[in-house]
Design an enzyme around this catalytic site. Structure first.
Site: not given
Length: 510
Positions: A183, A444, A470
């Protein structure tokens, strides 16, 4: 009356339990941080004290002024280190806060890194990002204080950290450092290699939206594709039902009788809440928060905790007599007995609270207003499956929040996005960038802003993990993990091995 901050945190906690992987990722709506609180109490045990350390950092690395220092937290596990071995750094990010376990289990961002460190005799490190967790350098979170929060300052922190660790552990000058992250930490991990190539040998960048963008239509466009994807339990019928439900919701809130019916059906907090157009915007986005495939876990245990279960409920007449009624029922299952917060004023209060305890919403949102934006709109004409008529989730609505919270205009946000892409290279990392592996999940929505195609000329490999959400592969391994997740971990391990065999200027031929 607006929703209290306590109720907002309760709502966020409920969503974290219903959709736990959402709490380990960039928030889908940046000023409604559906996540655990940033700061968690330090665990004061002998083991935690052994793993936890602090170093002095300059408050402002980028200005030509005397260095004012503050204490930054980091973690070390040398249990597997073999002299001359590599260093594996788990890069900290926006949340949830790191704990000493990050260098033992790896937690959600770096579990694979810890496993690989054992295999390669690596020194395991984790550095907490400034302004998150316990590493808050200023007395408050005022706009004046937050001017020291940026990815560029964070990379300068990492550079200083590299020097401190190298000296404290007497590391050889040719030690190979590899950065890991998922991320926003995945973005930083990639930039460790591209902006600090003299310090970092390679990077593993998972689910990293390295391309800043103001109007991120691609997020909800990808969400639409996910709800039609049979490999994760979606279908064309599910997507059309979801679209019908939110279209009906949009039609209902355009009349007073419809608003009263919706307030009752969804248990909206307050009295006549939806008479305010700004509250209607908050409500429609809150009602869509359940349907966020970035946290999709095929093996989750909740009633509506993944795409397959949500589609099952949307298509089951037993859930409700209409798509809108089923949408309300799914929200009730996700949120429990709590009423549905829909107060714009409460959001403004959260974003204008400058205290360390109450102002944590300001921190990541500051970075969106000053660097990346990532505003997931629902515009007419896009593929967004949620309410686009009336047009409430607009780019301007996010710009207005930046103005309210920090006095930053929409034009300034747009300029900041352009500056970030110019500085980091966006989807085309700088020519100095080599040995960065980009890994993304098929379901994602953040992959819309990542690097998806390998660049063999620069040795920037990239691959997509089928059916994955994710950075799911960075989490601790579970027996229920899909074969695609297991295969992704094997592939990443192979790339780490390959990178470690390389020396600068000499790539290993596959």
């Amino acid at each position: 009356m607006g929703v209290s901050s306590e109720r907002q945190w309760y709502l966020q906690g409920v969503l974290c339990m219903a959709l736990p992987l959402m709490c380990a990722a960039l928030p889908p709506h940046p000023f409604r941080t559906v996540r655990q609180q940033q700061s968690v109490p330090m665990v004061d045990t002998p083991a935690a004290r052994h793993l936890t350390h602090w170093l002095d950092q300059c408050l402002d690395h980028l200005a030509d002024t005397p260095c004012v220092t503050w204490k930054q937290r980091y973690f070390v596990n040398a249990s597997f280190y073999e002299p001359g071995g590599p260093v594996f750094l788990c890069v900290g990010g926006e949340g949830p806060a790191l704990s000493p376990q990050v260098v033992v289990t790896g937690e959600l961002h770096c579990a694979l890194m810890v496993k690989l460190a054992q295999e390669h005799g690596a020194l395991i490190l984790a550095l907490e990002h400034r302004y998150y967790g316990e590493s808050i350098p200023t007395a408050d979170l005022s706009t004046e204080s937050l001017k020291f929060l940026s990815s560029r300052q964070a990379l300068a922190d990492i550079s200083t950290f590299h020097s401190v660790i190298s000296k404290r552990h007497k590391l050889p000058a040719d030690t190979k450092w590899i950065s890991f992250g998922g991320s926003y930490p995945g973005m930083l991990a990639a930039w460790c290699r591209s902006k600090l190539p003299h310090l970092f040998h390679a990077a593993i960048s998972s689910s990293a939206p390295v391309v800043a963008i103001a109007n991120m239509q691609g997020y909800n466009d990808a969400t639409a594709s996910d709800f039609a994807d049979s490999s994760v339990g979606g279908s064309a019928e599910c997507l059309s039902t979801l679209e019908e439900a939110f279209a009906d919701l949009g039609a209902q809130i355009q009349t007073a009788p419809g608003r009263r019916a919706v307030e009752k059906m969804f248990k909206v907090c307050g009295n006549l809440t939806l008479e305010d157009e700004k509250n209607r915007g908050v409500f429609t986005q809150t009602a869509s928060d359940v349907f966020i495939p970035q946290g999709n876990d095929p093996a989750c245990g909740g009633q509506v905790c993944n795409v397959a279960k949500q589609c099952g409920a949307l298509l089951d007449p037993a859930t409700g007599p209409s798509p809108l009624a089923r949408l309300a029922a799914i929200n009730a299952l996700a949120f429990g007995p709590s009423c549905l917060p829909s107060s714009y004023a409460a959001q403004v209060r959260g974003l204008t609270n400058t205290t360390k305890v109450g102002g944590t919403d300001r921190v990541w949102f500051w970075q969106t207003c000053t660097e990346f934006a990532f505003y997931q709109t629902c515009d007419p004409g896009s593929r967004c499956p949620f309410t686009s008529t009336p047009h409430l989730n607009t780019l301007q609505s996010y710009f207005d929040m930046c103005e309210l919270a920090y006095g930053i205009s929409g034009a300034q946000v747009e300029a900041a996005v352009a500056a970030s892409n110019a500085y980091y290279g966006g989807a085309n990392p700088l020519p100095a960038a080599t040995r960065i592996l980009f890994v993304n999940g098929q379901v994602d929505p953040w992959h819309a802003q990542s690097v998806l195609k390998p660049n063999t000329q620069q040795e920037l490999p990239a691959f997509m993990v089928p059916g994955a959400s994710h950075h799911f592969w960075t989490h601790p391994a579970k027996p229920s993990d899909a074969p695609e997740i297991v295969a992704a971990r094997v592939k990443i391990a192979e790339w780490v091995q390959r990178f470690l065999l390389e020396t600068d200027g000499a790539a290993v031929v596959a």
